[in-house]
Design an enzyme around this catalytic site. Structure first.
Site, short mmCIF file in Angstrom:
data_model
loop_
_atom_site.label_atom_id
_atom_site.label_comp_id
_atom_site.label_asym_id
_atom_site.label_seq_id
_atom_site.Cartn_x
_atom_site.Cartn_y
_atom_site.Cartn_z
N GLY A 10 0.84 -1.20 0.00
CA GLY A 10 0.00 0.00 0.00
C GLY A 10 0.88 1.25 0.00
NE ARG A 72 -2.50 -4.08 -0.64
CZ ARG A 72 -1.90 -3.56 0.43
NH1 ARG A 72 -0.81 -4.10 0.90
NH2 ARG A 72 -2.42 -2.50 1.03
CG ASP A 103 3.75 -7.28 6.93
OD1 ASP A 103 3.34 -6.53 6.01
OD2 ASP A 103 2.98 -7.88 7.69
CB THR A 125 3.17 -0.04 6.97
OG1 THR A 125 1.79 -0.15 7.35
CG2 THR A 125 4.00 -0.45 8.16
CB ILE A 126 -0.34 4.43 7.28
CG1 ILE A 126 -1.39 3.42 6.83
CG2 ILE A 126 0.08 5.35 6.16
CD1 ILE A 126 -2.75 4.05 6.58
CG ASP A 127 -1.66 -0.74 8.88
OD1 ASP A 127 -2.28 0.30 8.63
OD2 ASP A 127 -2.04 -1.87 8.50
CG ASP A 129 1.75 -3.64 10.96
OD1 ASP A 129 2.58 -3.23 10.13
OD2 ASP A 129 0.71 -4.25 10.65
NE ARG A 162 -26.94 12.70 14.04
CZ ARG A 162 -27.06 13.33 12.88
NH1 ARG A 162 -26.01 13.90 12.33
NH2 ARG A 162 -28.21 13.38 12.28
NE ARG A 171 -3.37 -6.06 6.15
CZ ARG A 171 -3.50 -5.90 4.84
NH1 ARG A 171 -4.54 -6.40 4.23
NH2 ARG A 171 -2.58 -5.27 4.15
CD GLU A 222 -8.17 -1.55 7.74
OE1 GLU A 222 -8.93 -1.35 6.79
OE2 GLU A 222 -6.94 -1.67 7.64
NE ARG A 272 -26.74 10.13 10.66
CZ ARG A 272 -27.89 9.92 11.27
NH1 ARG A 272 -28.02 8.91 12.12
NH2 ARG A 272 -28.93 10.71 11.03
CG HIS A 278 -7.60 3.90 0.37
ND1 HIS A 278 -8.75 3.16 0.52
CD2 HIS A 278 -6.60 3.03 0.16
CE1 HIS A 278 -8.44 1.88 0.38
NE2 HIS A 278 -7.15 1.77 0.16
NE ARG A 281 -2.52 3.20 1.36
CZ ARG A 281 -3.10 2.06 0.94
NH1 ARG A 281 -3.53 1.19 1.83
NH2 ARG A 281 -3.24 1.82 -0.33
O1 F6P Z 1 -1.29 -2.11 5.04
C1 F6P Z 1 -1.70 -0.81 5.04
C2 F6P Z 1 -3.18 -0.71 4.79
O2 F6P Z 1 -3.43 0.67 4.69
C3 F6P Z 1 -4.06 -1.39 5.82
O3 F6P Z 1 -4.30 -0.60 6.94
C4 F6P Z 1 -5.31 -1.65 5.02
O4 F6P Z 1 -6.01 -2.76 5.51
C5 F6P Z 1 -4.79 -1.94 3.67
O5 F6P Z 1 -3.55 -1.30 3.55
C6 F6P Z 1 -5.70 -1.51 2.55
O6 F6P Z 1 -5.17 -1.93 1.36
P1 F6P Z 1 -5.70 -1.54 -0.09
O7 F6P Z 1 -5.20 -0.17 -0.40
O8 F6P Z 1 -5.09 -2.58 -0.96
O9 F6P Z 1 -7.19 -1.58 -0.03
#
Ligand code: F6P
Length: 357
Positions: A10, A72, A103, A125-127, A129, A162, A171, A222, A272, A278, A281
């Protein structure tokens, strides 16, 4: 030396800053020549390249995305994929490869290193991890985007009495959720690390509203998981698409709307959901990410010229170091109990179920 560069997985703010830094230091200090492989490992597999000189990297420091584009693609899932990669690198005269990714990208880098390819990884990675590094670039930008979104959602939640659920990325780990949730003053933060009981979430919100508050903010990664009797250790995530990508990942997303429905049903509070997706990102990297990405880029080309291979640049405290790639991909870096305790410490404790009964 001829050096190849690719960006895989990503995209993430700061990729261009890494490319620029590696190319500039390589050309100015080591008289290197560069070749860019486009669309991640697909570029190496199919020999898709682009020129990577000073002109190509001019003006890209603040730009999101990646001039090399990404995918990917997993060469191991293609016939003779890894051998084809080795051949293409040889054909292009590449003496060392800088692979910028998470990873999945690093797992391919590790395989190619075993096949004698000289390779240095850069953690993206923005995650946030990847193990072995304190921070991945891109994470800070994503956190800032999510925090700003939570601030904005706050005012509309308040205006309408609300509950607002904000779904952020993450992820397997809840780094963005915990950082943005604490920074944005969320009332409930849900992470993949701790499967949650939806009745307890509802109870938490009801208690807050009973104290006189009339709105609430819930931040959910998510990949956050509902407690499940089927798999008590891992819980049940909300999945958008069961079809797996080449690295074996299903597509997550959708937990925000599920939570909003279940919270409203249990509390009666109008609820709500906002899914940031995205947006987190895209766009320009923060100054922190530009600095980190630049340090990773110069660190990677320095590592190449020290003759290192099979390693990844990493941030340890304030130092850029290199670690074996195997260390980075061994396991997902999860949010620690210390940060979770910070979040829990800001909210009242719920009575245990047995005390209620
Ligand atoms: O691995 C980074 C990430 O942004 C995850 O947080 C997310 O699940 C995934 O990529 C989304 O991937 P794509 O852009 O392929 O939908």
């Amino acid at each position: 030396m001829k050096v190849g560069i690719l960006t895989g997985g990503g995209d993430c703010p700061g990729l261009n800053a890494v490319i620029r830094a590696a190319v500039r230091k390589g050309i100015f200090h080591y008289s290197d020549e560069f070749v860019g492989f486009t669309e991640g490992w697909r570029g190496v597999l199919d020999n898709k390249t682009m020129k990577l000189d000073l002109a190509a990297v001019a003006g890209i420091l603040p730009r999101g995305g990646t001039i090399l584009r990404t995918s990917r693609t997993n060469p191991s899932k293609h016939a003779d994929g890894l051998d084809r990669c080795v051949d293409v690198l040889k054909k292009n005269g590449v003496e060392a490869l800088i692979a910028i990714g998470g990873d999945d990208t690093m797992s391919v880098a590790a395989r190619l290193h075993e096949m004698q390819v000289k390779i240095v990884g850069v953690p993206k990675t923005i995650d946030n991890d990847l193990s072995g590094t304190d921070f991945c670039f891109g994470f800070d930008t994503a956190v800032n985007i999510a925090t700003e979104a939570i601030d904005r959602v706050h005012t509309t939640a308040e205006a309408h009495n609300r509950v607002m659920v904000v779904e952020v990325m993450g992820r397997d780990s809840g780094w963005i959720a915990i950082y943005s949730g604490i920074s944005g003053g969320a009332d409930v933060i849900l992470l993949p690390e701790r499967p949650f009981d939806i009745d307890e979430v509802a109870e938490q919100l009801k208690r807050r509203h009973a104290r006189g508050r009339y709105f609430s903010i819930v931040v959910a990664a998510e990949g956050a998981r509902f407690k499940s009797d089927v798999d008590p250790a891992h819980g049940a995530p909300v999945v958008t698409e069961m079809q797996k990508d080449e690295f074996g990942h299903v597509r997550l997303g959708g937990i925000g709307n599920v939570l909003a429905r279940e919270i409203e049903r249990r509390t009666g509070f109008e609820t709500r959901a906002v899914v940031l997706g995205h947006l987190q990102r895209g766009g320009s990297p923060t100054a922190f990410d530009r600095m980190l990405a630049t340090r990773y880029g110069t660190g990677a080309i320095d590592a190449v010229h020290r003759g290192e291979s099979g390693c990844m640049v990493a941030l340890h405290g304030t130092d850029i170091v290199t670690i074996p790639i195997a260390e980075a991909i061994g396991k997902t870096r999860l949010v620690g109990d210390d940060l979770i305790e910070v979040a829990l410490g800001l909210h009242e404790m719920l009575p245990k179920k047995e005390e209620v009964a």
